[in-house]
Design a protein around this motif. Sequence first.
Motif, PDB file in Angstrom:
ATOM      1  N   GLN A 135    -117.624  17.110  45.916  1.00 29.20           N
ATOM      2  CA  GLN A 135    -116.602  16.075  45.952  1.00 29.20           C
ATOM      3  C   GLN A 135    -117.321  14.763  46.237  1.00 29.20           C
ATOM      4  OE1 GLN A 135    -113.976  17.888  48.921  1.00 29.20           O
ATOM      5  NE2 GLN A 135    -112.450  18.007  47.297  1.00 29.20           N
ATOM      6  N   VAL A 136    -116.588  13.670  46.178  1.00 28.19           N
ATOM      7  CA  VAL A 136    -117.228  12.370  46.324  1.00 28.19           C
ATOM      8  C   VAL A 136    -116.607  11.580  47.461  1.00 28.19           C
ATOM      9  CG1 VAL A 136    -117.747  10.192  45.160  1.00 28.19           C
ATOM     10  CG2 VAL A 136    -117.770  12.325  43.871  1.00 28.19           C
ATOM     11  N   GLY A 137    -117.485  11.048  48.331  1.00 33.61           N
ATOM     12  CA  GLY A 137    -117.096  10.084  49.348  1.00 33.61           C
ATOM     13  C   GLY A 137    -117.486   8.711  48.847  1.00 33.61           C
ATOM     14  N   PHE A 138    -117.690   7.765  49.732  1.00 37.89           N
ATOM     15  CA  PHE A 138    -118.075   6.414  49.343  1.00 37.89           C
ATOM     16  C   PHE A 138    -119.582   6.379  49.114  1.00 37.89           C
ATOM     17  CE2 PHE A 138    -118.941   1.874  50.181  1.00 37.89           C
ATOM     18  CZ  PHE A 138    -118.088   1.328  49.240  1.00 37.89           C
ATOM     19  N   GLY A 139    -119.997   6.677  47.882  1.00 37.73           N
ATOM     20  CA  GLY A 139    -121.417   6.659  47.545  1.00 37.73           C
ATOM     21  C   GLY A 139    -122.148   7.960  47.813  1.00 37.73           C
ATOM     22  N   TRP A 140    -121.491   8.938  48.391  1.00 33.66           N
ATOM     23  CA  TRP A 140    -122.143  10.212  48.722  1.00 33.66           C
ATOM     24  C   TRP A 140    -121.387  11.354  48.069  1.00 33.66           C
ATOM     25  CZ3 TRP A 140    -126.694  10.359  51.228  1.00 33.66           C
ATOM     26  CH2 TRP A 140    -127.077   9.191  51.885  1.00 33.66           C
ATOM     27  N   ARG A 141    -122.129  12.331  47.609  1.00 37.48           N
ATOM     28  CA  ARG A 141    -121.539  13.572  47.111  1.00 37.48           C
ATOM     29  C   ARG A 141    -121.515  14.560  48.263  1.00 37.48           C
ATOM     30  NH1 ARG A 141    -125.107  12.866  41.733  1.00 37.48           N
ATOM     31  NH2 ARG A 141    -123.703  11.361  40.760  1.00 37.48           N
ATOM     32  N   ILE A 142    -120.433  15.284  48.370  1.00 38.57           N
ATOM     33  CA  ILE A 142    -120.239  16.216  49.478  1.00 38.57           C
ATOM     34  C   ILE A 142    -120.188  17.619  48.884  1.00 38.57           C
ATOM     35  CG2 ILE A 142    -118.748  16.865  51.407  1.00 38.57           C
ATOM     36  CD1 ILE A 142    -117.574  13.865  50.957  1.00 38.57           C
ATOM     37  N   GLY A 143    -121.169  18.445  49.232  1.00 42.60           N
ATOM     38  CA  GLY A 143    -121.247  19.789  48.682  1.00 42.60           C
ATOM     39  C   GLY A 143    -121.570  20.806  49.746  1.00 42.60           C
ATOM     40  N   GLN A 144    -121.912  22.004  49.296  1.00 42.03           N
ATOM     41  CA  GLN A 144    -122.278  23.070  50.223  1.00 42.03           C
ATOM     42  C   GLN A 144    -123.529  23.770  49.726  1.00 42.03           C
ATOM     43  OE1 GLN A 144    -119.092  25.722  51.297  1.00 42.03           O
ATOM     44  NE2 GLN A 144    -118.382  24.182  52.722  1.00 42.03           N
ATOM     45  N   THR A 145    -124.342  24.193  50.676  1.00 43.43           N
ATOM     46  CA  THR A 145    -125.510  24.987  50.347  1.00 43.43           C
ATOM     47  C   THR A 145    -125.066  26.409  50.029  1.00 43.43           C
ATOM     48  OG1 THR A 145    -125.894  25.749  52.609  1.00 43.43           O
ATOM     49  CG2 THR A 145    -126.907  23.630  51.965  1.00 43.43           C
ATOM     50  N   GLN A 146    -125.986  27.241  49.572  1.00 46.83           N
ATOM     51  CA  GLN A 146    -125.664  28.641  49.295  1.00 46.83           C
ATOM     52  C   GLN A 146    -125.231  29.369  50.560  1.00 46.83           C
ATOM     53  OE1 GLN A 146    -129.160  30.133  47.320  1.00 46.83           O
ATOM     54  NE2 GLN A 146    -128.560  29.250  45.360  1.00 46.83           N
ATOM     55  N   ARG A 147    -125.645  28.883  51.708  1.00 42.35           N
ATOM     56  CA  ARG A 147    -125.259  29.484  52.993  1.00 42.35           C
ATOM     57  C   ARG A 147    -123.954  28.929  53.535  1.00 42.35           C
ATOM     58  NH1 ARG A 147    -131.105  29.555  56.018  1.00 42.35           N
ATOM     59  NH2 ARG A 147    -132.023  31.165  54.674  1.00 42.35           N
ATOM     60  N   GLY A 148    -123.339  27.981  52.811  1.00 42.55           N
ATOM     61  CA  GLY A 148    -122.061  27.442  53.239  1.00 42.55           C
ATOM     62  C   GLY A 148    -122.143  26.225  54.142  1.00 42.55           C
ATOM     63  N   ASN A 149    -123.338  25.651  54.337  1.00 41.03           N
ATOM     64  CA  ASN A 149    -123.475  24.443  55.143  1.00 41.03           C
ATOM     65  C   ASN A 149    -123.101  23.218  54.313  1.00 41.03           C
ATOM     66  OD1 ASN A 149    -124.534  25.878  57.366  1.00 41.03           O
ATOM     67  ND2 ASN A 149    -126.559  25.870  56.424  1.00 41.03           N
ATOM     68  N   THR A 150    -122.406  22.269  54.921  1.00 41.01           N
ATOM     69  CA  THR A 150    -122.045  21.035  54.230  1.00 41.01           C
ATOM     70  C   THR A 150    -123.278  20.158  54.085  1.00 41.01           C
ATOM     71  OG1 THR A 150    -119.802  21.139  55.112  1.00 41.01           O
ATOM     72  CG2 THR A 150    -120.569  18.985  54.323  1.00 41.01           C
ATOM     73  N   ILE A 151    -123.444  19.604  52.887  1.00 38.64           N
ATOM     74  CA  ILE A 151    -124.543  18.663  52.643  1.00 38.64           C
ATOM     75  C   ILE A 151    -123.967  17.402  52.011  1.00 38.64           C
ATOM     76  CG2 ILE A 151    -126.362  20.392  52.419  1.00 38.64           C
ATOM     77  CD1 ILE A 151    -126.133  20.056  49.363  1.00 38.64           C
ATOM     78  N   TYR A 152    -124.615  16.287  52.276  1.00 40.48           N
ATOM     79  CA  TYR A 152    -124.265  15.001  51.700  1.00 40.48           C
ATOM     80  C   TYR A 152    -125.477  14.561  50.900  1.00 40.48           C
ATOM     81  CZ  TYR A 152    -120.954  15.424  55.494  1.00 40.48           C
ATOM     82  OH  TYR A 152    -119.989  15.891  56.348  1.00 40.48           O
ATOM     83  N   HIS A 153    -125.283  14.177  49.654  1.00 39.37           N
ATOM     84  CA  HIS A 153    -126.433  13.848  48.818  1.00 39.37           C
ATOM     85  C   HIS A 153    -126.048  12.845  47.742  1.00 39.37           C
ATOM     86  CE1 HIS A 153    -124.955  16.436  45.443  1.00 39.37           C
ATOM     87  NE2 HIS A 153    -124.393  17.090  46.440  1.00 39.37           N
TER      88      HIS A 153
END
Length: 189
Positions: free
Chosen positions: A159-177
Amino acid sequence: MLPLPRQFDSAALATLKGRSLQAAPGAAYLYSSHGYALAGTIYEKITKQTLEQSVPAYIQALTGKPTPMIENVLRLTAPPAQRHFVDLYERSGKQMHKVAFKDYPYSVFGAGMSATAPDLAQFGAAIFQKSRGDDRYRHLLFSAVATSSAFATGNGQYQVGFGWRIGQTQRGNTIYHHTGVNDGARSVL
């Protein structure tokens, strides 16, 4: 002698002028660097400085590092003794050919910045550190934005925040990239 700092706002506005919107504001998610171009134009108007002047001052205050910085192609083409960049090459079969730098004065925040890898990592760390102490800042940057119809922005992977993509790793941890691709460079933060 190196060229003076350029104002990027007129190039950005000229590129955007007369373009039709692909969707009504807030109705759909469509990624584009043009929003960043418009943000750069607004920033120049507010600060009354060129991005080439104001961005390094902001980065220096935030991280103490010289990059990320605005990449002025006119400086990149200076003689090698006057610059700290390498030439760009592309492969054609087994042959390598030098290619010219491309100038994107209309999209500095979308395709016209450069950084060393350690400085980019430190910039990302400084943004995260700043967001830990400011709930409004954290929410602005790292909360998914929805369209006016309550549909999530992004795609099936993020998903998208303000300039950051919000996803999840294969282990289910939230990542911002966020990633970047330009001739001669690819980056992931």
